[in-house]
Design an enzyme around this catalytic site. Structure first.
Site, PDB file in Angstrom:
ATOM      1  N   GLU B  14       0.868  -1.171   0.000  1.00 22.22           N
ATOM      2  CA  GLU B  14       0.000   0.000   0.000  1.00 22.22           C
ATOM      3  C   GLU B  14       0.903   1.219   0.000  1.00 22.22           C
ATOM      4  O   GLU B  14       1.841   1.301   0.782  1.00 22.22           O
ATOM      5  CB  GLU B  14      -0.891   0.003   1.248  1.00 22.22           C
ATOM      6  CG  GLU B  14      -2.041   0.996   1.185  1.00 22.22           C
ATOM      7  CD  GLU B  14      -1.588   2.440   1.156  1.00 22.22           C
ATOM      8  OE1 GLU B  14      -2.270   3.249   0.516  1.00 22.22           O
ATOM      9  OE2 GLU B  14      -0.542   2.773   1.749  1.00 22.22           O
ATOM     10  N   CYS B  61      -5.822   4.705   5.743  1.00 26.00           N
ATOM     11  CA  CYS B  61      -5.557   3.524   4.933  1.00 26.00           C
ATOM     12  C   CYS B  61      -6.816   2.752   4.592  1.00 26.00           C
ATOM     13  O   CYS B  61      -7.633   2.469   5.462  1.00 26.00           O
ATOM     14  CB  CYS B  61      -4.606   2.593   5.667  1.00 26.00           C
ATOM     15  SG  CYS B  61      -4.227   1.149   4.689  1.00 26.00           S
ATOM     16  N   CYS B  64      -5.879  -1.572   5.639  1.00 24.04           N
ATOM     17  CA  CYS B  64      -6.177  -2.025   7.006  1.00 24.04           C
ATOM     18  C   CYS B  64      -7.443  -1.336   7.534  1.00 24.04           C
ATOM     19  O   CYS B  64      -7.889  -1.610   8.641  1.00 24.04           O
ATOM     20  CB  CYS B  64      -4.982  -1.843   7.927  1.00 24.04           C
ATOM     21  SG  CYS B  64      -4.383  -0.171   8.089  1.00 24.04           S
ATOM     22  N   HIS B  68      -7.573   2.246  12.161  1.00 25.43           N
ATOM     23  CA  HIS B  68      -7.401   3.594  12.704  1.00 25.43           C
ATOM     24  C   HIS B  68      -8.688   4.081  13.355  1.00 25.43           C
ATOM     25  O   HIS B  68      -8.644   4.891  14.281  1.00 25.43           O
ATOM     26  CB  HIS B  68      -6.911   4.538  11.613  1.00 25.43           C
ATOM     27  CG  HIS B  68      -5.559   4.145  11.106  1.00 25.43           C
ATOM     28  ND1 HIS B  68      -4.422   4.365  11.833  1.00 25.43           N
ATOM     29  CD2 HIS B  68      -5.170   3.484   9.988  1.00 25.43           C
ATOM     30  CE1 HIS B  68      -3.381   3.884  11.168  1.00 25.43           C
ATOM     31  NE2 HIS B  68      -3.820   3.335  10.046  1.00 25.43           N
ATOM     32  N   ARG B 482      -0.496  -4.964  10.605  1.00 26.66           N
ATOM     33  CA  ARG B 482       0.939  -4.714  10.465  1.00 26.66           C
ATOM     34  C   ARG B 482       1.624  -4.403  11.780  1.00 26.66           C
ATOM     35  O   ARG B 482       2.826  -4.162  11.800  1.00 26.66           O
ATOM     36  CB  ARG B 482       1.172  -3.596   9.453  1.00 26.66           C
ATOM     37  CG  ARG B 482       0.888  -4.066   8.034  1.00 26.66           C
ATOM     38  CD  ARG B 482       0.525  -2.944   7.087  1.00 26.66           C
ATOM     39  NE  ARG B 482      -0.030  -3.494   5.860  1.00 26.66           N
ATOM     40  CZ  ARG B 482      -1.273  -3.966   5.739  1.00 26.66           C
ATOM     41  NH1 ARG B 482      -2.101  -3.941   6.770  1.00 26.66           N
ATOM     42  NH2 ARG B 482      -1.693  -4.473   4.601  1.00 26.66           N
ATOM     43  N   SER B 505       3.499   0.851  10.349  1.00 23.88           N
ATOM     44  CA  SER B 505       4.488   1.080   9.296  1.00 23.88           C
ATOM     45  C   SER B 505       5.345   2.310   9.576  1.00 23.88           C
ATOM     46  O   SER B 505       6.390   2.473   8.964  1.00 23.88           O
ATOM     47  CB  SER B 505       3.813   1.187   7.926  1.00 23.88           C
ATOM     48  OG  SER B 505       3.223  -0.056   7.596  1.00 23.88           O
ATOM     49  N   CYS B 549       2.829  -0.492   4.528  1.00 23.88           N
ATOM     50  CA  CYS B 549       1.673   0.349   4.229  1.00 23.88           C
ATOM     51  C   CYS B 549       2.087   1.784   4.495  1.00 23.88           C
ATOM     52  O   CYS B 549       2.183   2.221   5.629  1.00 23.88           O
ATOM     53  CB  CYS B 549       0.469  -0.017   5.078  1.00 23.88           C
ATOM     54  SG  CYS B 549      -0.869   1.127   4.734  1.00 23.88           S
ATOM     55  N   CYS B 552      -0.571   4.512   5.689  1.00 23.99           N
ATOM     56  CA  CYS B 552      -0.632   4.400   7.144  1.00 23.99           C
ATOM     57  C   CYS B 552       0.543   5.126   7.785  1.00 23.99           C
ATOM     58  O   CYS B 552       0.382   5.947   8.679  1.00 23.99           O
ATOM     59  CB  CYS B 552      -0.545   2.930   7.558  1.00 23.99           C
ATOM     60  SG  CYS B 552      -2.137   2.122   7.712  1.00 23.99           S
TER      61      CYS B 552
END
Ligand code: HEM
Ligand code: HEM
Ligand code: NFV
Ligand code: SF4
Ligand code: SF4
Ligand code: F3S
Ligand SMILES: [Mg+2]
Lengths: 214, 555, 372
Positions: B14, B61, B64, B68, B482, B505, B549, B552
């Site tokens: 991503e 993102c 995922c 968040h 992640r 990330s 990602c 992110c």
């Protein structure tokens, strides 16, 4: 010597009262649209919206008719009556009236029609009327963007976004209600304190005028 | 004299990641990780309604996609001291678990697999032998020779058009590919199956939250999806059954396809158990509260920190020890770029001073990335499935220990193999299996609650901002696919005063800090062999093992 | 609902059906698939054969670019059902460039893009996800060392048409929300001369994308749009006017709090801040993830994700009306409005008291009235 003069022609009075009752009905139904509550078994929102929109059409016709009358009616009904401060005398009277309202002067400026401060307020009110009509019909048109109202106001959505259209439609209601407080008080003030027939004038069309004061 | 290369874009991830590497003697001797896109969402959040934050942060993102929201909601709940109803806890666990499971499977098949699988070689496979191979791995029903023949024909027809589309220009035929043709064909078949599977199982998010990606179901104080066995507009018995069916489908695929494929592929790439170790420090916030209290002690996946690969010593995690550096990132701190700031006092003042595009190389001595450099006790930390598994393993988590041992045994490697590119990929599979299995319990508990007439999904006591203190601050944790995800909020007079996110990330992809310590990606690349510097397949393997990602990481 | 319209008996070309069967797509599935697409496009069933022809191996080349986005629209594409993403990638299109999916990386990936640009100049479809930052020379998003702004101008400028997927690409979306730190703009604003179709949503609904692509394949042009460049088949009606909870709205039945009895019974979410009355999108009719659900159905109000600037205009999301510009968060339109009226009343009340005590200004009262 007081004279009784025919000031408000019938279209002025009729439209005034249609407008006045429309504003009250539209505010009542508008407030319900904004903060609905249920009455069991009644299509409350459907009715509120129906009344709002039917009254909106009456209001539209009345406002349009009043605009027409501004072009053909007497001098007090004319559009010129709403911008009196274009003349030196108008400006003088405007200051006089302001001083009266702010207790810095004692004399009101005698007018057969609107006094210059009221005229300013009415000019604003007519602008708000137009605003409510445009924003209202633009909101209304959204149920059928391909329809007449949808097509007429198609640019408004990208320009203002329908949320701000709604918000301003809502806020202008409060401005109109604010005006009403002001308006009723001023009418009372002129009528009771100055006894010039302000109140009954908008019913009968006649006002009491002291020609020497003019 | 070595060679400097830049891989940009790193694809099958991503977001926008660029890796620059110095190669000497066929090995990477230094590396720089850079993200090349910035949106400034932390800045955009300032002054807004804290209850809205999760809608904004969710759009950090779309991969995922739920995580968040989760962290944002939790930081507001932490600030306002809100306890959520038990149903909300269970629904959140389900949403989070299936997010992890689905995301990991997509990662394995669609983002990572082509690093190990040569699609073109699948054309040479014998379908019957492929069937035999597949049947030896599991009793997955779709393993017949006709089935594999069908897949092969489809690929052949596709390749025959001469228009390879997304599969063009890749490193096909590269010497680092080791799988036999049959394993390649099996993997391609499962690539396509997983594509179908992921969209099916993620409908759990649609049931619980209207749609995926970007479900619309979280609320400060709980969830917005109603629960009521007597309503057709809520989670009722029918929907519980639907979710149950999808969970079963998810679990079956993981057990019978993903894990067997993972083991099969890994067994050909054991050399990668010695490559890509990284920083060796692991951070895990833990997640999946197992009781209504939401206490850290109740977490299914425990919280903890491991330093220097020391599995014997799990330390407690203290979020106060986290700081972010911008020494090598395109931001300025009011107090100078050499200090680290705790997220409560974090700043996002962008200050690009890199080369003017188009450019060939970054100035890696200066600032070179949009990712900040987070540190725990001033150390770079790896987060993610591997961090979770080693923390749980070392904390004595029986299910994790059993599954990790099973995988290590099957591969015939010791625990030290975990600290590698392969270890990261294996840990992801292990936790997918555990979460796919655990989810059924949460669904069952939700159904039990409904049966007992417990229907609350939202605690609205603190919904009205008038009930809030003038100032409050909170930390929201989450274990995203992640890794460890934290959001920090300061609420001032009912609005967001400051909002800072330190994302998995961000930890893994971050650049160097003030002390010059490399971030985990950078460190993991050191020593990675690169056979053909123009075809850096090996870089992709190690970087992909983290499942980058970047939207992110930067936000 | 398109998903549920039954497969129609249509005289589809036998050879065509056989070709699909050879590819592993049963004739029933294929016919159903064409029928669904036709319905999504709001076309009569008589168009099914034409649709079937159109998707027969034209394999439109597509260059998919992502800039300031979150990959949510790509993920939405992965959830596509009719056709599935596998069918899209293998049978319907050739995805010449898509960073999230493609096998190649680095300069090999960039090469694939330039090759496609050369080979299919003026014929390929460009798809853009994410907004384009313009501040400071476009440094806020670069790919392969070049700025998003340069890339999008080149790729969209040479495309047959461009589809902007998601609110970010269509209208600037989240990066462009106030204070827009990176000067993010939409694709249309970045490449004004390009033919751009907007498919907003956050993310877009994949069904609308596949329907648009098939429309393009069938008629060789983009579908008709509204004033915001959104296809009418998907954005021609308000959510509110197609909402399954509209009867509750009209009846005055509203969920007052999340989880209350009304909320559990599927009452209207108007009072919880639903933006369905302000949002044009086909969510209630086509729904998401194979027709499973959509926001209102799951008990959360619409947040207006298909409208320009929705992050600013539709928020706060749990209030019906936006914040009054220039006032603090807790000041609602009504608090300000009531305050205004009250302030006027107080002011005039005070004035009235003042007037009552003032002497000598009511002088005309005793004069005789002269009749006209
Ligand atoms: C003095 C004039 C008017 C006042 C005070 C008024 C007041 C209001 C208020 C307070 C609302 C609720 C706004 C909200 O909170 O969402 C409203 C809604 C609305 N008004 Fe008016 N209005 C006026 C004139 C009009 C006119 C002329 C129209 C033309 C059709 C109109 C059409 C509407 C419509 C369509 C709505 C939205 C209804 C819905 O969403 O169901 N209004 N109005
Ligand atoms: C919602 C309610 C009302 C509105 C919006 C309203 C509006 C207006 C407007 C626009 C005018 C200017 C007349 C014209 O040239 O057409 C006006 C004049 C007038 N209105 Fe009203 N009015 C309202 C209610 C009332 C009421 C309830 C009264 C009296 C009891 C009243 C008394 C008057 C009088 C006396 C005038 C003429 C005053 C002057 O020229 O100095 N109005 N009103
Ligand atoms: N890194 C990251 Fe995420 C995850 N998992 C977020 O917290 O991917 Ni988009
Ligand atoms: S529109 Fe929404 S889903 Fe699409 S890139 Fe932007 S934030 Fe992500
Ligand atoms: S839930 Fe929203 S879209 Fe549906 S009727 Fe109510 S206000 Fe309209
Ligand atoms: S939030 Fe978006 S998904 Fe549909 S219901 Fe509203 S437009
Ligand atoms: Mg951050």
């Amino acid at each position: 010597m007081l004279e009784i003069r025919y000031v408000w022609e019938w279209p002025v009075r009729i439209t005034h009262w249609i407008n006045a009752s429309s504003v009250i009905l539209l505010s009542a139904t508008g407030l319900f649209i904004a903060h609905p509550f249920a009455i069991i078994g009644v299509e409350t929102m459907a009715w509120a919206r129906l009344v709002h929109i039917v009254v909106a059409y009456a209001f539209l016709c009345s406002v349009l008719f009043r605009f027409y009358w501004m072009l053909v009616g007497n001098q007090h009904a004319s559009w010129r009556a709403f911008i009196p401060w274009l003349t030196a005398e108008g400006r003088r009277n405007f200051v006089k009236m302001l001083r009266y309202y702010t207790f810095t002067g004692k004399k009101i400026s005698y007018e057969v029609g609107h006094n210059p401060v009221a005229a300013l307020a009415y000019l604003g009110i007519f602008a708000l009327f137009i605003f409510q009509i445009v924003s209202g019909f633009a909101l209304y048109g959204q149920y059928a963007p391909e329809g007449f109202w949808g097509g007429l106001f198609v640019i408004l959505n990208p320009l203002v976004s329908s949320q701000y259209l709604r918000l301003s439609h809502h806020m202008v209601m409060w401005m109109l209600l604010g005006f009403l407080v002001n308006h009723l008080y001023s009418a009372w003030l002129m009528d009771v304190k100055e006894r010039n027939g302000t109140m009954s004038g908008i019913f009968s069309g006649y006002r009491y005028i002291e020609p020497e004061d003019l | 004299m070595g060679k400097r290369i830049a891989v940009d874009p790193i694809t099958r991830i991503e977001g926008h990641l660029r890796i620059e590497a110095q190669i000497e003697g066929g090995k990477i001797v230094d590396a720089w990780s850079s993200s090349t896109a910035f949106r400034g969402i932390e800045t955009i959040l300032k002054g807004r309604d804290p209850r809205d934050a999760h809608h904004f942060t969710q759009r950090f993102c779309g991969v995922c996609t739920t995580v968040h929201s989760m962290a944002s909601i939790r930081c507001v709940e932490d600030a306002l001291k809100i306890q959520i109803p038990d149903n909300a806890r269970l629904i959140r666990n389900l949403v989070m678990a299936i997010q992890n499971v689905q995301d990991h499977v997509i990662h394995f098949y669609h983002l990572h697999a082509l690093d190990w699988v040569d699609i073109t070689s699948a054309l040479k496979a014998d379908p019957a032998a492929t069937a035999k191979l597949a049947q030896s791995l599991s009793d997955w029903p779709k393993s017949s020779a006709t089935y594999f023949k069908g897949v092969q024909d489809r690929i052949a027809a596709f390749v025959g058009t001469g228009r390879l589309g997304p599969f063009a220009n890749a490193y096909w035929g590269h010497s680092a590919y080791r799988l036999p043709a049959e394993a390649n064909l099996m993997a391609v078949a499962h690539y396509l199956e997983a594509l179908e599977w992921q969209k099916d199982v993620i409908r759990i998010h649609a049931i619980l939250g209207s749609k995926n990606p970007h479900p619309q179901t979280f609320l400060v104080g709980g969830m917005s999806i109603p629960v009521d066995p007597d309503s057709q507009n809520a989670i009722n018995a029918d929907k519980i059954a639907f979710i149950g069916k999808l969970l079963k489908k998810a679990k079956l695929f993981v057990e019978k396809v993903y894990i067997p494929d993972l083991l099969a592929v890994a067994s050909f790439y054991k050399a990668w158990a010695g490559i890509g170790a990284g920083v060796g420090n692991f951070l895990c916030y833990g997640d999946f509260p197992m009781d209504e209290s939401g206490r850290v002690e109740s977490f299914y996946l425990p919280r903890g920190v491991i330093m220097g690969k020391d599995l014997a010593n799990v330390m407690p995690m203290d979020e106060a020890k986290i700081t972010e550096y911008v020494t090598h990132s395109w931001y300025r701190y009011g107090s100078g770029d050499k200090v680290g700031l705790h997220p409560y006092d974090g700043e996002t003042a962008h200050a690009y001073n890199g080369p003017k595009p188009p450019y060939d190389f970054l100035d890696t001595d200066g600032k070179y990335s949009w990712v900040k450099a987070p540190r725990y006790l001033d150390q770079p930390m790896e987060v993610g499935p591997l961090a979770r598994m080693v923390v749980a393993f070392s904390s004595g988590h029986a299910e994790v220990q059993a599954t990790v041992k099973m995988v290590l045994d099957r591969l015939g490697v010791g625990p030290e193999a975990l600290f590698s590119t392969l270890g990261r990929t294996a840990a992801r599979g292990i936790e997918t299996l555990l979460l796919a299995q655990k989810s059924e319990l949460w669904l069952q508990q939700l159904a039990d609650n409904m049966g007992r007439g417990i229907l609350a999904v939202h605690n609205g006591d603190k919904w009205d901002p008038a009930t809030w203190p003038k100032e409050a601050r909170g930390f929201g944790y989450h274990e995203a696919p992640r890794g460890a995800l934290g959001h920090w909020i300061r609420i001032e007079s009912g609005a967001i005063g400051n909002f800072q996110a330190v994302v998995p990330s961000t930890w893994n992809a971050g650049p160097r800090d003030a002390a010059g310590q490399r971030g985990p990606y950078e460190e993991a690349l050191i020593g990675t062999p690169v056979a053909v510097s123009d075809q850096p397949l090996e870089i992709l393997r190690t970087i992909h093992s983290f499942d980058p990602c970047l939207a992110c990481a930067v936000h | 609902m398109p998903q549920h319209s039954p497969p129609q008996e249509q005289p589809l070309d036998e050879k065509l059906l056989q070709r699909w069967e050879a590819r592993g797509v049963s004739r029933r599935d294929f016919i159903k698939f064409c029928a669904t697409l036709t319905a999504t496009l709001a076309l009569p069933a008589s168009f099914i054969p034409q649709i079937a022809e159109a998707i027969e191996d034209k394999r439109l080349p597509v260059i998919w670019m992502e800039f300031q986005g979150c990959t949510g629209d790509t993920e939405a594409l992965l959830r596509a059902n009719q056709p599935t993403v596998a069918e899209i990638v293998l049978d319907l299109l050739t995805l010449e460039y898509h960073e999230t999916i493609m096998a190649a990386a680095g300069h090999q990936a960039e090469e694939a893009k330039s090759q496609a640009l050369e080979k299919y100049k003026g014929k390929y479809l460009a798809v853009v996800e994410g907004s384009i930052p313009t501040a400071d020379g476009g440094v806020y998003c670069t790919v392969g060392g070049d700025s998003a702004l340069n890339i999008v101008r080149k790729i969209c400028g040479n495309a047959a048409a461009t589809i902007a997927v998601g609110n970010c690409a269509a209208f600037g979306g989240l990066p462009a929300a106030a204070p827009n730190p990176t000067g993010a703009i939409s694709v249309k604003d970045a490449v004004p001369q390009a033919t751009v179709l907007n498919l907003p949503g956050c993310p877009l609904n994949a069904d609308n994308l596949t329907a648009t692509i098939v429309h393009f394949l069938t008629f060789n042009q983009l579908p008709a749009t509204d004033g915001l460049g959104r296809p009418l088949f998907a954005y021609g009606k308000r959510i509110h006017d197609n909402c399954e909870r509209r009867a509750h709205f009209d009846a005055g039945q509203y969920a007052e709090a999340f989880g209350d009895a009304g909320h559990r019974q599927g009452y209207c979410l108007y009072k919880l801040g639903c933006k369905g009355p302000e949002t044009f999108h086909n969510c209630p009719t086509i729904r998401y993830n194979e027709g499973v659900s959509w926001p209102v159905m799951a008990g959360h109000g619409c947040i207006g994700c298909a409208e320009p600037g929705f992050w600013d205009t539709m928020s706060p999301f749990y209030r019906r009306l936006p914040q009054v510009p220039g006032f603090p968060v807790e000041a609602t339109a009504d608090k300000i409005g009531v305050g205004l009226v009250a302030a006027t009343a107080v002011a005039f009340g005070a004035h009235a008291v003042g007037s009552a005590f003032r002497k000598g200004d009511a002088m005309e009262s005793d004069k005789v009235i002269k009749e006209d």
